[in-house]
Design a protein around this motif. Sequence first.
Motif, PDB file in Angstrom:
ATOM      1  N   VAL A 106       0.860  -1.172   0.000  1.00 39.76           N
ATOM      2  CA  VAL A 106       0.000   0.000   0.000  1.00 39.76           C
ATOM      3  C   VAL A 106       0.903   1.230   0.000  1.00 39.76           C
ATOM      4  CG1 VAL A 106      -1.714   1.309   1.304  1.00 39.76           C
ATOM      5  CG2 VAL A 106      -1.851  -1.195   1.216  1.00 39.76           C
ATOM      6  N   GLY A 107       0.699   2.124  -0.978  1.00 33.39           N
ATOM      7  CA  GLY A 107       1.538   3.310  -1.082  1.00 33.39           C
ATOM      8  C   GLY A 107       2.896   2.965  -1.659  1.00 33.39           C
ATOM      9  N   CYS A 108       2.929   2.601  -2.934  1.00 30.52           N
ATOM     10  CA  CYS A 108       4.136   2.009  -3.526  1.00 30.52           C
ATOM     11  C   CYS A 108       5.200   3.019  -3.946  1.00 30.52           C
ATOM     12  CB  CYS A 108       3.755   1.147  -4.726  1.00 30.52           C
ATOM     13  SG  CYS A 108       2.776   2.011  -5.974  1.00 30.52           S
ATOM     14  N   GLY A 109       4.858   4.306  -4.097  1.00 32.45           N
ATOM     15  CA  GLY A 109       5.870   5.290  -4.461  1.00 32.45           C
ATOM     16  C   GLY A 109       6.590   4.934  -5.756  1.00 32.45           C
ATOM     17  N   THR A 110       7.904   4.897  -5.711  1.00 32.98           N
ATOM     18  CA  THR A 110       8.702   4.580  -6.908  1.00 32.98           C
ATOM     19  C   THR A 110       8.670   3.105  -7.273  1.00 32.98           C
ATOM     20  OG1 THR A 110      10.724   4.163  -5.635  1.00 32.98           O
ATOM     21  CG2 THR A 110      10.331   6.442  -6.372  1.00 32.98           C
ATOM     22  N   GLY A 111       8.149   2.264  -6.367  1.00 30.59           N
ATOM     23  CA  GLY A 111       8.147   0.828  -6.610  1.00 30.59           C
ATOM     24  C   GLY A 111       9.350   0.112  -6.038  1.00 30.59           C
ATOM     25  N   TYR A 112      10.219   0.832  -5.340  1.00 29.55           N
ATOM     26  CA  TYR A 112      11.438   0.216  -4.810  1.00 29.55           C
ATOM     27  C   TYR A 112      11.126  -0.972  -3.899  1.00 29.55           C
ATOM     28  CZ  TYR A 112      15.712  -0.403  -2.099  1.00 29.55           C
ATOM     29  OH  TYR A 112      16.808  -0.958  -1.475  1.00 29.55           O
ATOM     30  N   ASP A 169      -1.562   3.094  -4.891  1.00 31.09           N
ATOM     31  CA  ASP A 169      -1.124   4.440  -4.512  1.00 31.09           C
ATOM     32  C   ASP A 169      -2.198   5.431  -4.959  1.00 31.09           C
ATOM     33  OD1 ASP A 169       0.526   6.964  -4.223  1.00 31.09           O
ATOM     34  OD2 ASP A 169       2.074   5.474  -3.802  1.00 31.09           O
ATOM     35  N   VAL A 170      -2.346   6.527  -4.216  1.00 29.51           N
ATOM     36  CA  VAL A 170      -3.283   7.566  -4.621  1.00 29.51           C
ATOM     37  C   VAL A 170      -2.682   8.456  -5.706  1.00 29.51           C
ATOM     38  CG1 VAL A 170      -4.478   7.666  -2.408  1.00 29.51           C
ATOM     39  CG2 VAL A 170      -2.474   9.106  -2.776  1.00 29.51           C
ATOM     40  N   ASN A 171      -1.375   8.357  -5.883  1.00 29.59           N
ATOM     41  CA  ASN A 171      -0.637   9.223  -6.788  1.00 29.59           C
ATOM     42  C   ASN A 171      -0.391   8.512  -8.120  1.00 29.59           C
ATOM     43  OD1 ASN A 171       1.256  10.813  -8.119  1.00 29.59           O
ATOM     44  ND2 ASN A 171       2.488  11.199  -6.282  1.00 29.59           N
ATOM     45  N   ALA A 215       3.159   8.024  -9.073  1.00 34.56           N
ATOM     46  CA  ALA A 215       3.812   6.936  -8.342  1.00 34.56           C
ATOM     47  C   ALA A 215       3.570   5.592  -9.032  1.00 34.56           C
ATOM     48  CB  ALA A 215       3.310   6.888  -6.904  1.00 34.56           C
ATOM     49  N   LEU A 216       2.368   5.365  -9.489  1.00 30.70           N
ATOM     50  CA  LEU A 216       2.063   4.100 -10.163  1.00 30.70           C
ATOM     51  C   LEU A 216       2.842   3.974 -11.469  1.00 30.70           C
ATOM     52  CD1 LEU A 216      -1.760   3.973  -9.497  1.00 30.70           C
ATOM     53  CD2 LEU A 216       0.013   2.611  -8.383  1.00 30.70           C
ATOM     54  N   GLU A 217       2.962   5.074 -12.192  1.00 30.73           N
ATOM     55  CA  GLU A 217       3.759   5.040 -13.424  1.00 30.73           C
ATOM     56  C   GLU A 217       5.219   4.751 -13.104  1.00 30.73           C
ATOM     57  OE1 GLU A 217       3.083   8.705 -15.466  1.00 30.73           O
ATOM     58  OE2 GLU A 217       0.998   8.215 -15.988  1.00 30.73           O
ATOM     59  N   ALA A 218       5.732   5.358 -12.038  1.00 34.15           N
ATOM     60  CA  ALA A 218       7.113   5.094 -11.634  1.00 34.15           C
ATOM     61  C   ALA A 218       7.291   3.638 -11.218  1.00 34.15           C
ATOM     62  CB  ALA A 218       7.502   6.026 -10.489  1.00 34.15           C
ATOM     63  N   THR A 219       6.321   3.109 -10.479  1.00 35.82           N
ATOM     64  CA  THR A 219       6.396   1.712 -10.035  1.00 35.82           C
ATOM     65  C   THR A 219       6.421   0.754 -11.217  1.00 35.82           C
ATOM     66  OG1 THR A 219       5.390   2.088  -7.871  1.00 35.82           O
ATOM     67  CG2 THR A 219       5.101  -0.102  -8.833  1.00 35.82           C
ATOM     68  N   ARG A 220       5.568   1.007 -12.193  1.00 35.91           N
ATOM     69  CA  ARG A 220       5.547   0.128 -13.369  1.00 35.91           C
ATOM     70  C   ARG A 220       6.872   0.206 -14.136  1.00 35.91           C
ATOM     71  NH1 ARG A 220      -0.105   1.713 -13.359  1.00 35.91           N
ATOM     72  NH2 ARG A 220       0.333   3.542 -14.643  1.00 35.91           N
ATOM     73  N   ALA A 221       7.444   1.395 -14.224  1.00 29.55           N
ATOM     74  CA  ALA A 221       8.727   1.542 -14.918  1.00 29.55           C
ATOM     75  C   ALA A 221       9.846   0.849 -14.140  1.00 29.55           C
ATOM     76  CB  ALA A 221       9.055   3.022 -15.109  1.00 29.55           C
ATOM     77  N   THR A 222       9.823   0.973 -12.828  1.00 31.53           N
ATOM     78  CA  THR A 222      10.828   0.298 -12.001  1.00 31.53           C
ATOM     79  C   THR A 222      10.706  -1.217 -12.131  1.00 31.53           C
ATOM     80  OG1 THR A 222      10.891   2.133 -10.420  1.00 31.53           O
ATOM     81  CG2 THR A 222      11.681  -0.004  -9.639  1.00 31.53           C
ATOM     82  N   ALA A 223       9.484  -1.711 -12.148  1.00 25.44           N
ATOM     83  CA  ALA A 223       9.267  -3.148 -12.316  1.00 25.44           C
ATOM     84  C   ALA A 223       9.775  -3.620 -13.680  1.00 25.44           C
ATOM     85  CB  ALA A 223       7.791  -3.475 -12.154  1.00 25.44           C
ATOM     86  N   GLU A 253       0.556  -6.079 -10.464  1.00 26.41           N
ATOM     87  CA  GLU A 253      -0.699  -5.421 -10.799  1.00 26.41           C
ATOM     88  C   GLU A 253      -0.798  -4.145  -9.962  1.00 26.41           C
ATOM     89  OE1 GLU A 253      -5.345  -6.501 -10.018  1.00 26.41           O
ATOM     90  OE2 GLU A 253      -4.121  -8.051 -11.002  1.00 26.41           O
ATOM     91  N   THR A 254      -1.108  -3.017 -10.599  1.00 26.99           N
ATOM     92  CA  THR A 254      -1.167  -1.741  -9.883  1.00 26.99           C
ATOM     93  C   THR A 254      -2.584  -1.180  -9.893  1.00 26.99           C
ATOM     94  OG1 THR A 254      -0.592  -0.479 -11.879  1.00 26.99           O
ATOM     95  CG2 THR A 254       1.229  -1.196 -10.463  1.00 26.99           C
TER      96      THR A 254
END
Length: 257
Positions: free
Chosen positions: A60-66, A112-114, A117-125, A135-136
């Motif tokens: 919950v609240g994934c930010g950059t996806g780190y 994430d509400v942001n 952040a979800l776009e960053a998480t998908r790119a990091t993944a 899944e985001t």
Amino acid sequence: LERATLRAARAAMPIARIKDTTFHREVYEPAEDSFLLVDALAAEWRSTLRLRPPRVVVEVGCGTGYVIVSAALLAREHESSREEPMDDDAAAEATTSAASTGTPSCRFYATDVNRDALEATRATAAAHDVAHLLETHECDLLSAPGVLESLRNKTDVLLFNPPYVLTPSEEVTRGGVAAAWAGGKDGREVTDRLLPLVFDVLAPGGTFLLILLEQNKPSEVKKMLEKFGLACDVVATTSADEERLHVMRARKPPIRP
């Protein structure tokens, strides 16, 4: 010495690489709290998770996806190089799942509400070759349609590095990067909304790892989680920029035969 030892240990772990983590000015960057949470998750793999590998991991609240990408990499590493056998039930379930569906034995979910952040998480993944496992959902906590229902009693690992900074309540709803740190009264206004959901979301025997600041009154959080039926303890602590950070672990009782 402690920090140097932790950095050396972290460098040897199969976790997300900072250089391949996607950053955005409106997204909270990995910091000491992120690293502490990943360290605690790695410790869980060295103890309980290697014997009963998770099938569903949620952040919950994934930010950059780190953190969630590190979770996926840790799971992949242990799946490919497991030295100790799973217990019989977990082994049977994993074999049946893989054979019948052709999909990996563990799935990862990030909310994430942001939107940034979800776009960053998908790119990091994608940069770590685990995007197919993830899944985001853009939502507050677990409020996306169908998410809570689909995860109820199925989440083996739940991760949360919440907005924990003590701020005026009105800052909690500012949006953007502020949503990652503005915690309102006692730094707990967001955390306290998730706590009542944890027991229902966790699978029997499931684990919840939560970052808390000393000023968040961890003893109160512990009492709240215990009231909901979870067994709690603080499993990791560090100091960063004059802050005292903790990882609280809460476990749902397993089903007894």
